[in-house]
Design a protein around this motif. Structure first.
Motif, PDB file in Angstrom:
ATOM      1  N   GLY A 144       3.627  17.793  22.754  1.00  0.00           N
ATOM      2  CA  GLY A 144       5.068  17.696  22.564  1.00  0.00           C
ATOM      3  C   GLY A 144       5.375  16.848  21.350  1.00  0.00           C
ATOM      4  O   GLY A 144       4.500  16.169  20.808  1.00  0.00           O
ATOM      5  N   ASP A 146       8.876  14.792  19.006  1.00  0.00           N
ATOM      6  CA  ASP A 146      10.271  14.357  18.933  1.00  0.00           C
ATOM      7  C   ASP A 146      10.630  14.111  17.467  1.00  0.00           C
ATOM      8  O   ASP A 146      10.283  13.072  16.910  1.00  0.00           O
ATOM      9  N   ILE A 270       7.230  12.668  27.178  1.00  0.00           N
ATOM     10  CA  ILE A 270       6.627  13.982  26.926  1.00  0.00           C
ATOM     11  C   ILE A 270       5.603  14.315  28.006  1.00  0.00           C
ATOM     12  O   ILE A 270       5.567  15.430  28.532  1.00  0.00           O
ATOM     13  N   GLY A 274       7.990  16.506  29.807  1.00  0.00           N
ATOM     14  CA  GLY A 274       7.899  17.621  28.864  1.00  0.00           C
ATOM     15  C   GLY A 274       8.857  17.520  27.711  1.00  0.00           C
ATOM     16  O   GLY A 274       8.792  18.299  26.760  1.00  0.00           O
ATOM     17  N   ASN A 275       9.793  16.573  27.778  1.00  0.00           N
ATOM     18  CA  ASN A 275      10.721  16.324  26.680  1.00  0.00           C
ATOM     19  C   ASN A 275      11.098  14.844  26.675  1.00  0.00           C
ATOM     20  O   ASN A 275      10.649  14.084  27.544  1.00  0.00           O
TER      21      ASN A 275
END
Length: 469
Positions: A144, A146, A270, A274-275
């Motif tokens: 993941g 950002d 993450i 997952g985010n």
């Protein structure tokens, strides 16, 4: 009379004899030393403080280096892009492609092969590989990323437990503290440079669109160092090297790192969700200074002046109002906006922070629960947020998001068409919109060549459709 003169003479002779005997036999001989002028004299400090030459105070970086170099990796990013088309390609209907390779660094954060790096190191990659300090190479997958904090998490499957770096609390890092930057500049293998922390909570965004909070250091960082480790003298991670300030593209004095507290929170989100679960305070404002205080009519020159409080945010629920001045967060002094956002960036939605405010001339400490960011800046329109049931009912809408602030550049256009704050956007590019997340996804999936189509209900309750090319 003659007797007196004889007595005086005898006394004088006795004194001369005694003095001569002392000079000859008893007094130590003194040597006369002549000095000459040296054309190349040696100058020494006038201070006689012994600690000036005490080499035991020299910092020792060997342990920190040994604990870090094997946990810092070389990241290679292969991107396939369209090449220049020749006449033959055009005739045969071929689309030429070429591979471009970018490189950077990464930091192993556990024995299972999780690696933290910069988002810009792995962005748009078609193939990723990681080379360890022992020259072993592995394929890497992106867990993941950002873009906002420029942090990404990778995973490799090694056949053994890997050396890794432990996190330090970057809030405890002090200006003037010795640090090491470890990475792979110019495609070299692990390289260590030393410096000090020059500043904290440094914001590099001149537009003010994003409020960053970097650790600034004078340790030499060059292209290829991105994603590498900034560690303290114990070899603990306090930052991820991200950017340099340069007019040449190479190091000239200062480099910048994402604080470890922010990086750690991002990768934990993450791995768990997952985010990234960004938490927001729910205010906008300005850092106080002498010029700003005159304009605002306040007497304070330090802190954050609250200019607006977002509806339904944790700040509103905690009673924070326009005109309040934020002085501290969790007992950390606030002098600029980056101090505030840097601390909040290490938190997630649902966490509680304690704000010390100057409200109506009196200091007050209030707990504030951070909330999810439910606002989004929609291109050509302005800021939107999730609509409440009463917002939808007011304009007889079954779904949609609420416009809370119009874009300054297009405000006159929208108000002329009776689109004001409170209007409801129901669809974007034929996709039904129920939340801010839906709006973000619709914009993200839109082709850059595709027109922007917006369906909304204006302030008069009229349904309208707009097309922008």
């Amino acid at each position: 009379m003659k007797k007196i003169l004889t007595l005086v003479l005898v006394s004088a002779l006795g004194g001369i004899f005694t003095l001569g005997t002392y000079k000859l036999f008893l007094e130590e001989e003194k040597q006369v030393v002549l000095t000459t002028t040296d054309k190349n004299p040696t100058f020494l400090p006038t201070s006689n403080v012994s600690t000036l030459f005490n080499t035991t105070e020299t910092p020792d970086f060997t342990i920190a280096a040994e604990n870090t170099v094997n946990a810092v990796v070389h990241v290679k990013n292969v991107t396939i892009s369209s090449g220049q088309m020749t006449f033959q390609d055009l005739f045969l209907g071929r689309s030429p492609q070429r591979a471009q390779m970018g490189t950077g660094s990464g930091v192993i954060i556990n024995a299972d092969g999780y690696i933290i790096t910069n988002n810009h190191v792995i962005n748009n990659s078609d193939e990723l590989s990681v080379t360890l300090n022992n020259n072993k190479t592995y394929k890497a997958e992106i867990v993941g990323s950002d873009p906002k904090t420029d942090i990404a998490l990778l995973k490799i499957n090694a056949d053994e437990d890997l050396p890794y770096v432990t996190f330090a609390n970057s809030d405890n890092a002090k200006i003037g503290e010795w640090v090491l930057a470890v990475g792979n500049p110019f495609n070299l293998t692990s390289t260590v440079t030393a410096g000090i922390i020059s500043a904290k909570s440094r914001n590099l965004d001149p537009t003010g669109k994003y409020t960053q909070s970097f650790i600034q250091t004078d340790a030499a960082v060059n292209p290829g160092n991105s994603g590498g480790a900034l560690v303290n003298t114990n070899g603990e991670l306090i930052g991820i090297n991200t950017a340099i300030s340069s007019q040449t593209g190479s190091y000239i004095g200062y480099s910048f790192a994402v604080p470890s507290n922010i990086a750690r929170r991002v990768i934990e989100d993450i791995m768990e969700y997952g985010n990234v679960q960004n938490g927001i305070l729910g205010i906008s404002g300005v850092s106080l200074s002498s010029s700003v205080t005159d304009e605002l009519g306040v007497n304070d020159t330090e802190g954050i002046y609250v200019g607006e409080v977002i509806e339904d945010s944790g700040a509103e629920k905690a009673g924070i109002e326009k005109g309040d001045i934020i002085k501290e967060i969790d007992n950390i002094k606030i002098s600029k906006f980056a101090d505030l956002t840097g601390h909040i960036s290490a938190k997630r939605a649902g966490d509680i922070v304690n704000l010390t405010l100057l409200k109506n001339g009196k200091l007050k400490t209030v707990p504030v629960t951070l909330t999810r960011n439910e606002t989004y800046s929609l291109p050509l329109v302005g800021r939107i947020k999730n609509a409440k049931k009463e917002d939808l009912k007011k304009l007889n809408a079954s779904n949609g998001v609420k416009i809370i602030e119009l874009d300054n550049e297009y405000e006159s256009y929208w108000t002329k068409n009776n689109v004001k704050e409170g209007s409801i956007i129901t669809a974007i590019n034929d996709t039904k919109i129920n939340s801010v997340d839906d709006a973000q996804e619709a914009i993200k999936n839109r082709s850059p060549y595709e027109p922007l189509r917006i369906e909304l209900i204006n302030s008069n309750g009229e349904k309208e459709r707009y097309n922008f090319r």
